[in-house]
Design an enzyme around this catalytic site. Structure first.
Site, PDB file in Angstrom:
ATOM      1  NE  ARG A  39      -4.208  -1.935   1.775  1.00 22.57           N
ATOM      2  CZ  ARG A  39      -4.866  -2.644   2.680  1.00 22.57           C
ATOM      3  NH1 ARG A  39      -4.483  -2.643   3.950  1.00 22.57           N
ATOM      4  NH2 ARG A  39      -5.922  -3.358   2.325  1.00 22.57           N
TER       5      ARG A  39
ATOM      6  CG  HIS B 125      -9.675  -7.798   0.598  1.00 27.21           C
ATOM      7  ND1 HIS B 125     -10.388  -7.248   1.637  1.00 27.21           N
ATOM      8  CD2 HIS B 125      -9.787  -9.144   0.735  1.00 27.21           C
ATOM      9  CE1 HIS B 125     -10.921  -8.218   2.363  1.00 27.21           C
ATOM     10  NE2 HIS B 125     -10.570  -9.384   1.829  1.00 27.21           N
TER      11      HIS B 125
END
EC number: 2.7.4.6
Length: 142
Positions: free
Chosen positions: A104, A117
């Protein structure tokens, strides 16, 4: 640590940035094996079903809209402590808070468009893997 399976989704923002291979490389370098994978464009119904636990949350509609905005890559990862290992690779939900070198921090642009996810528990992993894959689609690699 036990050998586990976990679900991972490369979200539309990361697919659009063409970083699927870079993310896969991180899984493999962390000794996570990809035992099932497919690219798909989630329907409204699929996204709503997958994120049903968040239905009453204020971000639900935006999340569903984002997850249906383009193709995703869904995979099952397998390895020692796979759930926690994948969570560590992903980094904090908000990329501004994610440690340098995490997926991320490197590829996400916002708390909504946050690249990936990953299942957050063994119970979630079992449910999420079954949501996208039949047993015969998972190929154990020993």
């Amino acid at each position: 640590m036990a050998n586990e399976r976990t679900l991972s989704i490369i979200k539309p923002d990361a697919v659009a940035k063409n970083v699927i291979g870079e993310i896969y490389s991180r899984f493999e370098k962390a000794d996570l094996k990809i035992v099932a994978a497919k690219m798909m464009h989630l329907t409204q119904e699929q996204a709503e079903g997958f994120y049903a636990e968040h239905k009453e949350r204020p971000f639900f509609n935006d999340l569903v809209a984002f997850m249906t905005s383009g193709p995703v890559v869904v995979q099952v990862l397998e390895g020692e402590g796979a759930i926690l290992k994948n969570r560590e690779l992903m980094g904090a939900t908000n990329p501004k808070e994610a440690e340098a070198g995490t997926i991320r921090a490197d590829f996400a642009s916002s708390i909504d468009a946050n690249a990936v996810h990953g299942s957050d528990s063994a119970a979630s992993a079992e449910r999420e893997v079954a949501y996208f894959f039949n047993d015969n689609e998972i190929c154990p690699r020993g």
